[in-house]
Design an enzyme around this catalytic site. Structure first.
Site, mmCIF file in Angstrom:
data_model
loop_
_atom_site.group_PDB
_atom_site.id
_atom_site.type_symbol
_atom_site.label_atom_id
_atom_site.label_comp_id
_atom_site.label_asym_id
_atom_site.label_seq_id
_atom_site.Cartn_x
_atom_site.Cartn_y
_atom_site.Cartn_z
ATOM 1 N N LYS A 11 0.834 -1.202 0.000
ATOM 2 C CA LYS A 11 0.000 0.000 0.000
ATOM 3 C C LYS A 11 0.879 1.266 0.000
ATOM 4 O O LYS A 11 2.095 1.193 0.230
ATOM 5 C CB LYS A 11 -0.925 -0.039 1.231
ATOM 6 C CG LYS A 11 -1.907 -1.224 1.214
ATOM 7 C CD LYS A 11 -2.870 -1.161 2.387
ATOM 8 C CE LYS A 11 -3.832 -2.346 2.368
ATOM 9 N NZ LYS A 11 -4.872 -2.224 3.436
ATOM 10 N N TYR A 51 -12.281 -2.420 -3.683
ATOM 11 C CA TYR A 51 -12.785 -2.563 -2.316
ATOM 12 C C TYR A 51 -14.319 -2.537 -2.263
ATOM 13 O O TYR A 51 -14.889 -2.231 -1.217
ATOM 14 C CB TYR A 51 -12.207 -1.469 -1.423
ATOM 15 C CG TYR A 51 -10.804 -1.766 -0.922
ATOM 16 C CD1 TYR A 51 -10.548 -2.891 -0.125
ATOM 17 C CD2 TYR A 51 -9.736 -0.923 -1.203
ATOM 18 C CE1 TYR A 51 -9.270 -3.162 0.352
ATOM 19 C CE2 TYR A 51 -8.455 -1.193 -0.731
ATOM 20 C CZ TYR A 51 -8.231 -2.310 0.051
ATOM 21 O OH TYR A 51 -6.975 -2.578 0.538
ATOM 22 N N ASN A 114 -1.909 0.079 6.835
ATOM 23 C CA ASN A 114 -1.340 -1.176 7.348
ATOM 24 C C ASN A 114 -0.472 -1.911 6.324
ATOM 25 O O ASN A 114 -0.336 -3.135 6.359
ATOM 26 C CB ASN A 114 -2.451 -2.065 7.932
ATOM 27 C CG ASN A 114 -3.528 -2.378 6.914
ATOM 28 O OD1 ASN A 114 -3.400 -2.054 5.737
ATOM 29 N ND2 ASN A 114 -4.582 -3.036 7.358
ATOM 30 N N HIS A 117 -1.919 -5.434 1.484
ATOM 31 C CA HIS A 117 -3.206 -6.101 1.270
ATOM 32 C C HIS A 117 -2.913 -7.544 0.899
ATOM 33 O O HIS A 117 -1.920 -7.820 0.215
ATOM 34 C CB HIS A 117 -3.992 -5.455 0.119
ATOM 35 C CG HIS A 117 -5.138 -6.313 -0.341
ATOM 36 N ND1 HIS A 117 -6.371 -6.268 0.273
ATOM 37 C CD2 HIS A 117 -5.223 -7.278 -1.297
ATOM 38 C CE1 HIS A 117 -7.167 -7.168 -0.301
ATOM 39 N NE2 HIS A 117 -6.498 -7.791 -1.259
ATOM 40 N N GLU A 128 -9.449 -11.061 -7.400
ATOM 41 C CA GLU A 128 -8.527 -9.925 -7.212
ATOM 42 C C GLU A 128 -7.341 -9.993 -8.177
ATOM 43 O O GLU A 128 -6.901 -8.960 -8.693
ATOM 44 C CB GLU A 128 -8.059 -9.886 -5.755
ATOM 45 C CG GLU A 128 -9.192 -9.526 -4.805
ATOM 46 C CD GLU A 128 -8.760 -9.426 -3.354
ATOM 47 O OE1 GLU A 128 -7.583 -9.723 -3.027
ATOM 48 O OE2 GLU A 128 -9.602 -9.043 -2.529
HETATM 49 P P1 IDP Z 1 -7.653 -6.938 5.722
HETATM 50 O O1 IDP Z 1 -6.853 -5.963 4.866
HETATM 51 O O2 IDP Z 1 -6.843 -7.424 6.883
HETATM 52 O O3 IDP Z 1 -8.256 -8.063 4.914
HETATM 53 P P2 IDP Z 1 -10.319 -5.769 5.827
HETATM 54 O O4 IDP Z 1 -11.272 -5.938 6.954
HETATM 55 O O5 IDP Z 1 -10.588 -6.517 4.555
HETATM 56 O O6 IDP Z 1 -8.845 -6.099 6.379
HETATM 57 O O7 IDP Z 1 -10.245 -4.212 5.512
HETATM 58 C C1 IDP Z 1 -9.665 -3.741 4.323
HETATM 59 C C2 IDP Z 1 -8.796 -2.556 4.651
HETATM 60 O O8 IDP Z 1 -9.605 -1.484 5.139
HETATM 61 C C3 IDP Z 1 -7.771 -2.774 5.777
HETATM 62 O O9 IDP Z 1 -6.594 -3.434 5.365
HETATM 63 C C4 IDP Z 1 -7.509 -1.361 6.234
HETATM 64 O O10 IDP Z 1 -6.623 -0.664 5.345
HETATM 65 C C5 IDP Z 1 -8.904 -0.751 6.143
HETATM 66 N N1 IDP Z 1 -9.639 -0.887 7.412
HETATM 67 C C6 IDP Z 1 -10.176 -2.012 7.940
HETATM 68 N N2 IDP Z 1 -10.793 -1.778 9.113
HETATM 69 C C7 IDP Z 1 -10.641 -0.448 9.327
HETATM 70 C C8 IDP Z 1 -11.067 0.439 10.385
HETATM 71 O O11 IDP Z 1 -11.705 0.034 11.367
HETATM 72 N N3 IDP Z 1 -10.701 1.760 10.264
HETATM 73 C C9 IDP Z 1 -10.005 2.237 9.191
HETATM 74 N N4 IDP Z 1 -9.595 1.447 8.176
HETATM 75 C C10 IDP Z 1 -9.902 0.129 8.247
HETATM 76 MG MG MG Z 2 -9.671 -7.959 3.400
#
Ligand code: IDP
Ligand code: MG
Length: 146
Positions: A11, A51, A114, A117, A128
């Protein structure tokens, strides 16, 4: 166990922190072979489409803004149980909850920024990978590691 392919994205925060090489090294060391790789600066429409499953979530618009804030590295990783293995190496979504030694624990700033992905199921991995890569852009090869 089977050989799978999964989509990985470094990212914008990972690119800006200068850890592209370290992230790719962790995948290679764990037996996840990059078979496709390119940089992109996602448009809003591309990020929203990618997304789409999160459209109803409160963080969706911030997530799209973040994912379009700078270049990313798009990769297809191939290996034994690649989907689950990638998720393990990445660590939990929230770096504060991620296990020691994971990419997110070591490099991520917060639950949004984070660093990586990774597809969360084999079914989603297929969708994807297909979202960003055509079949002829995948380049399988054999490792002859030293
Ligand atoms: P993942 O990336 O671990 O699969 P997902 O729940 O699919 O997590 O969420 C996609 C992305 O959305 C996350 O990697 C993060 O960048 C963002 N995200 C997820 N939960 C939150 C939140 O509670 N606050 C802000 N951003 C979030
Ligand atoms: Mg995810």
């Amino acid at each position: 166990m089977a050989i799978e392919r999964t989509l990985s994205i470094i990212k914008p925060d990972g690119v800006e922190k200068g850890v592209i090489g370290q992230v790719v090294a962790r995948f290679e060391q764990a037996g996840l072979k990059p078979v496709a790789m390119r940089m992109a600066h996602l448009s809003r429409a591309e990020a929203e489409g990618f997304y789409a499953v999160h459209k109803a979530r409160p963080f969706f618009s911030d997530l799209v803004k973040f994912m379009t804030s700078g270049p990313v590295v798009l990769m297809v990783l191939e290996g034994e149980s690649a989907v689950a293995k990638n998720r393990e190496i990445m660590g939990a979504t929230d770096p504060a909850k991620a296990a020691a030694g994971t990419i997110r624990k070591d490099f991520a700033s917060n639950i949004e920024k984070n660093t990586v992905h990774g597809s969360d199921s084999l079914e989603n991995a297929k969708v994807e990978v297909g979202y960003f890569f055509r079949e002829i852009e995948l380049h399988p090869y054999e490792w002859k590691k030293a």
